[in-house]
Design a protein around this motif. Sequence first.
Motif, PDB file in Angstrom:
ATOM      1  N   ALA A   1       0.817  -1.214   0.000  1.00  0.00           N
ATOM      2  CA  ALA A   1       0.000   0.000   0.000  1.00  0.00           C
ATOM      3  C   ALA A   1       0.849   1.261   0.000  1.00  0.00           C
ATOM      4  CB  ALA A   1      -0.924   0.002   1.219  1.00  0.00           C
ATOM      5  N   ARG A   2       2.164   1.111  -0.031  1.00  0.00           N
ATOM      6  CA  ARG A   2       3.048   2.280   0.047  1.00  0.00           C
ATOM      7  C   ARG A   2       3.751   2.589  -1.276  1.00  0.00           C
ATOM      8  NH1 ARG A   2       4.238  -0.861   4.409  1.00  0.00           N
ATOM      9  NH2 ARG A   2       6.246  -1.478   3.498  1.00  0.00           N
ATOM     10  N   THR A   3       3.366   1.883  -2.338  1.00  0.00           N
ATOM     11  CA  THR A   3       4.054   2.086  -3.612  1.00  0.00           C
ATOM     12  C   THR A   3       3.093   2.550  -4.706  1.00  0.00           C
ATOM     13  OG1 THR A   3       5.403   1.017  -5.322  1.00  0.00           O
ATOM     14  CG2 THR A   3       3.725  -0.336  -4.257  1.00  0.00           C
ATOM     15  N   LEU A   4       3.643   3.298  -5.658  1.00  0.00           N
ATOM     16  CA  LEU A   4       2.887   3.713  -6.841  1.00  0.00           C
ATOM     17  C   LEU A   4       3.244   2.848  -8.048  1.00  0.00           C
ATOM     18  CD1 LEU A   4       3.010   7.614  -6.584  1.00  0.00           C
ATOM     19  CD2 LEU A   4       0.987   6.161  -6.391  1.00  0.00           C
ATOM     20  N   ASP A   5       4.040   1.814  -7.828  1.00  0.00           N
ATOM     21  CA  ASP A   5       4.405   0.889  -8.901  1.00  0.00           C
ATOM     22  C   ASP A   5       3.257  -0.106  -9.078  1.00  0.00           C
ATOM     23  OD1 ASP A   5       5.600  -0.659 -10.788  1.00  0.00           O
ATOM     24  OD2 ASP A   5       7.125  -1.515  -9.463  1.00  0.00           O
ATOM     25  N   ILE A   6       2.304   0.263  -9.923  1.00  0.00           N
ATOM     26  CA  ILE A   6       1.096  -0.529 -10.119  1.00  0.00           C
ATOM     27  C   ILE A   6       1.191  -1.259 -11.453  1.00  0.00           C
ATOM     28  CG2 ILE A   6      -1.426  -0.444 -10.203  1.00  0.00           C
ATOM     29  CD1 ILE A   6      -1.247   2.259  -8.728  1.00  0.00           C
ATOM     30  N   ARG A   7       0.932  -2.567 -11.439  1.00  0.00           N
ATOM     31  CA  ARG A   7       1.087  -3.387 -12.637  1.00  0.00           C
ATOM     32  C   ARG A   7      -0.248  -3.994 -13.072  1.00  0.00           C
ATOM     33  NH1 ARG A   7       6.564  -4.944 -12.941  1.00  0.00           N
ATOM     34  NH2 ARG A   7       7.787  -3.396 -11.775  1.00  0.00           N
ATOM     35  N   ARG A   8      -0.365  -4.197 -14.394  1.00  0.00           N
ATOM     36  CA  ARG A   8      -1.487  -4.972 -14.922  1.00  0.00           C
ATOM     37  C   ARG A   8      -1.100  -6.446 -14.892  1.00  0.00           C
ATOM     38  NH1 ARG A   8      -5.808  -2.551 -16.569  1.00  0.00           N
ATOM     39  NH2 ARG A   8      -5.747  -0.323 -17.067  1.00  0.00           N
ATOM     40  N   CYS A   9      -2.031  -7.287 -14.503  1.00  0.00           N
ATOM     41  CA  CYS A   9      -1.729  -8.703 -14.339  1.00  0.00           C
ATOM     42  C   CYS A   9      -1.809  -9.461 -15.655  1.00  0.00           C
ATOM     43  CB  CYS A   9      -2.685  -9.318 -13.314  1.00  0.00           C
ATOM     44  SG  CYS A   9      -2.522  -8.572 -11.677  1.00  0.00           S
ATOM     45  N   ALA A  10      -2.492  -8.930 -16.650  1.00  0.00           N
ATOM     46  CA  ALA A  10      -2.581  -9.554 -17.968  1.00  0.00           C
ATOM     47  C   ALA A  10      -2.152  -8.544 -19.013  1.00  0.00           C
ATOM     48  CB  ALA A  10      -4.008 -10.039 -18.235  1.00  0.00           C
ATOM     49  N   ALA A  11      -1.492  -9.039 -20.067  1.00  0.00           N
ATOM     50  CA  ALA A  11      -1.012  -8.134 -21.107  1.00  0.00           C
ATOM     51  C   ALA A  11      -2.166  -7.441 -21.814  1.00  0.00           C
ATOM     52  CB  ALA A  11      -0.159  -8.909 -22.114  1.00  0.00           C
ATOM     53  N   ASP A  12      -3.278  -8.146 -21.968  1.00  0.00           N
ATOM     54  CA  ASP A  12      -4.463  -7.606 -22.631  1.00  0.00           C
ATOM     55  C   ASP A  12      -5.545  -7.366 -21.584  1.00  0.00           C
ATOM     56  OD1 ASP A  12      -6.700  -7.030 -24.135  1.00  0.00           O
ATOM     57  OD2 ASP A  12      -6.209  -8.458 -25.724  1.00  0.00           O
ATOM     58  N   GLU A  13      -6.051  -6.154 -21.530  1.00  0.00           N
ATOM     59  CA  GLU A  13      -7.065  -5.817 -20.529  1.00  0.00           C
ATOM     60  C   GLU A  13      -8.324  -6.663 -20.673  1.00  0.00           C
ATOM     61  OE1 GLU A  13      -7.917  -1.652 -20.131  1.00  0.00           O
ATOM     62  OE2 GLU A  13      -5.884  -1.083 -20.693  1.00  0.00           O
TER      63      GLU A  13
END
Length: 244
Positions: free
Chosen positions: A146-158
């Motif tokens: 909860a302390r990071t702005l490094d947010i990732r998408r879990c799948a390459a295609d939304e």
Amino acid sequence: CTFGASHATAVVGGRAVVPFTARDLDGLELNGIARGFDATYCPESTPHGGCTGSSAQGALVQYSGEGGNYSAIFSPPSVGTYRILVTLDGEQLSGSATVVARCADGSYAGSDLECHPCPQDCVQKCEGAVTLATLPLEQGCWRLTARTLDIRRCAADESEPSTCHGGADASDYCAPGTLGPLCATCAYPEHYLDADAAECRHCAVFGGVAVLALVAAALACLLLVASVAWALRAGRGARVLALA
């Protein structure tokens, strides 16, 4: 001094208006003497009676109309809870009120208590008192803490299914039964992640399918061997008849 409400909310950099009513010792309303009033505000963490000096900031006092009604007005400089006090001719009046300052919609409060624009990708609408810890992630997104702005998408295609269901709780980004980076690990032993279905399946299911495939292949081989043997036998019989 009676405040209209003991608690109020405001937006950082906006206008906080705290109404109060002033009366003398006999309970009579004090009307039209705004110039004699002073108001100060300071962080609520400041000890009572210590809202002076560098911790105190001045607030504007305006007369609101008959009935001894006034308003103390100030602009909260940062996120937090502030206590506001009123004095008349230098004497502090009884009573106080608190104002909770939050960031405006579209921004979040960082660990520095300053407001920052919410990330455009992977974050839902920032509305209300959003902080870095409570950034509402979109479906299909994940971050380590909860302390990071490094947010990732879990799948390459939304459009692909995902075990990441987002949300505002960093301990609950993953779908049930999954955990770890990008929610790509099954929480239970003898399970594997079916990426196409975005869920964990028991390995016995996969094993059963494999066994059936092996049995089918073995039967196919037996049928092939039997067919070849029958053909060879039929060929030898035909040659014997020809010689006779």
